[in-house]
Design a protein around this motif. Structure first.
Motif, PDB file in Angstrom:
ATOM      1  N   PHE A  34       3.149  -6.776  -3.140  1.00  0.00           N
ATOM      2  CA  PHE A  34       1.734  -6.511  -2.928  1.00  0.00           C
ATOM      3  C   PHE A  34       0.918  -6.762  -4.191  1.00  0.00           C
ATOM      4  O   PHE A  34       1.419  -6.580  -5.300  1.00  0.00           O
ATOM      5  N   GLU A  38      -3.594  -3.982  -2.853  1.00  0.00           N
ATOM      6  CA  GLU A  38      -2.805  -3.719  -1.650  1.00  0.00           C
ATOM      7  C   GLU A  38      -1.835  -2.562  -1.871  1.00  0.00           C
ATOM      8  O   GLU A  38      -1.639  -1.742  -0.979  1.00  0.00           O
ATOM      9  N   TRP A  39      -1.246  -2.504  -3.055  1.00  0.00           N
ATOM     10  CA  TRP A  39      -0.297  -1.428  -3.344  1.00  0.00           C
ATOM     11  C   TRP A  39      -1.006  -0.075  -3.367  1.00  0.00           C
ATOM     12  O   TRP A  39      -0.505   0.895  -2.827  1.00  0.00           O
ATOM     13  N   TYR A  42      -1.731   0.766   0.208  1.00  0.00           N
ATOM     14  CA  TYR A  42      -0.499   1.162   0.879  1.00  0.00           C
ATOM     15  C   TYR A  42      -0.121   2.601   0.529  1.00  0.00           C
ATOM     16  O   TYR A  42       0.224   3.383   1.420  1.00  0.00           O
ATOM     17  N   ASP A  46       0.038   5.434   3.259  1.00  0.00           N
ATOM     18  CA  ASP A  46       1.301   6.136   3.480  1.00  0.00           C
ATOM     19  C   ASP A  46       1.115   7.645   3.370  1.00  0.00           C
ATOM     20  O   ASP A  46       1.664   8.401   4.176  1.00  0.00           O
ATOM     21  N   ILE A  55       4.752   1.949   8.475  1.00  0.00           N
ATOM     22  CA  ILE A  55       3.848   0.955   7.903  1.00  0.00           C
ATOM     23  C   ILE A  55       4.679  -0.228   7.415  1.00  0.00           C
ATOM     24  O   ILE A  55       5.555  -0.070   6.580  1.00  0.00           O
ATOM     25  N   GLY A  57       4.491  -4.159   5.736  1.00  0.00           N
ATOM     26  CA  GLY A  57       3.568  -4.956   4.938  1.00  0.00           C
ATOM     27  C   GLY A  57       3.908  -6.429   4.922  1.00  0.00           C
ATOM     28  O   GLY A  57       5.064  -6.816   5.024  1.00  0.00           O
ATOM     29  N   LYS A  58       2.854  -7.240   4.803  1.00  0.00           N
ATOM     30  CA  LYS A  58       2.982  -8.695   4.677  1.00  0.00           C
ATOM     31  C   LYS A  58       3.785  -9.289   5.832  1.00  0.00           C
ATOM     32  O   LYS A  58       4.768 -10.002   5.648  1.00  0.00           O
ATOM     33  N   ASP A  90      -1.882  -8.093   6.386  1.00  0.00           N
ATOM     34  CA  ASP A  90      -1.530  -7.226   5.259  1.00  0.00           C
ATOM     35  C   ASP A  90      -0.602  -6.090   5.675  1.00  0.00           C
ATOM     36  O   ASP A  90       0.415  -5.851   5.028  1.00  0.00           O
ATOM     37  N   PHE A  91      -0.951  -5.394   6.757  1.00  0.00           N
ATOM     38  CA  PHE A  91      -0.139  -4.256   7.197  1.00  0.00           C
ATOM     39  C   PHE A  91      -0.092  -4.208   8.718  1.00  0.00           C
ATOM     40  O   PHE A  91      -1.064  -4.538   9.389  1.00  0.00           O
ATOM     41  N   ILE A  93       0.999  -1.361  11.723  1.00  0.00           N
ATOM     42  CA  ILE A  93       1.343   0.030  11.999  1.00  0.00           C
ATOM     43  C   ILE A  93       2.183   0.054  13.272  1.00  0.00           C
ATOM     44  O   ILE A  93       1.797  -0.513  14.296  1.00  0.00           O
TER      45      ILE A  93
END
Length: 168
Positions: A34, A38-39, A42, A46, A55, A57-58, A90-91, A93
């Motif tokens: 990320f 983004e981190w 995230y 979270d 979750i 990512g990417k 990006d994410f 769910i």
């Protein structure tokens, strides 16, 4: 003499392998998955929903949406598939208990003001909408994201997903 030939041959093979490694496999490991923004997002996402939802990512869009309509592997199918196969979200769910995809999340930074990104975002929005899968967008925030805002947005999207009946 034979042993010397074997050693020389082995060394030559190793040298050629090392010399060609960069041309056949010109890759290196990324340090992080990320971006910093983004981190941070995230981590806050979270904390807000991690106990309730999974979750991811990417994720490649072609792993979230599939092509319907045209005959599989026809020219029109490949054209539609190609449009999503090299794009990532990006994410994603998911339901923590069964992995069902519930919604996508895009984190929009300044690059999303560029014309090429606007066209990409418009396409992605349309693809998710047509597939009946909610897509949330959050602008990058320097000072964080209130957990209740993240929880509410995801809960509303999940409710929308289940009310459509396509993903339940």
């Amino acid at each position: 003499m034979t042993e010397m030939w074997i050693v020389a041959s082995l060394l030559l093979t190793i040298w050629v392998g090392v010399a060609l490694r960069g041309t056949r496999y010109p890759y290196k490991a990324q340090q992080r998955l990320f971006t910093k923004a983004e981190w941070r997002f995230y981590q806050q996402l979270d904390r807000a929903i991690g106990g309730t939802y999974l979750i991811m990512g990417k994720v490649r869009i072609a792993d979230v949406l599939s092509v319907k309509g045209p005959k599989a592997h026809s020219k029109s199918w490949w054209k539609a598939f190609t449009r999503i196969s090299s794009k990532h979200i990006d994410f994603i769910i998911c339901d923590r208990t069964n992995g069902t995809i519930l919604c996508g999340i895009e984190l929009d930074d300044r690059s999303h003001f560029r014309d090429d990104r606007r066209r990409r975002d418009s396409f992605v929005n349309g693809a998710f909408d047509k597939a009946g899968l909610p897509l949330l967008r959050f602008r990058v925030q320097r000072h964080g994201y209130p957990p209740q805002v993240l929880r509410r947005a995801v809960a509303n999207a999940v409710t929308s997903t289940f009310s459509q009946g396509d993903h339940a």
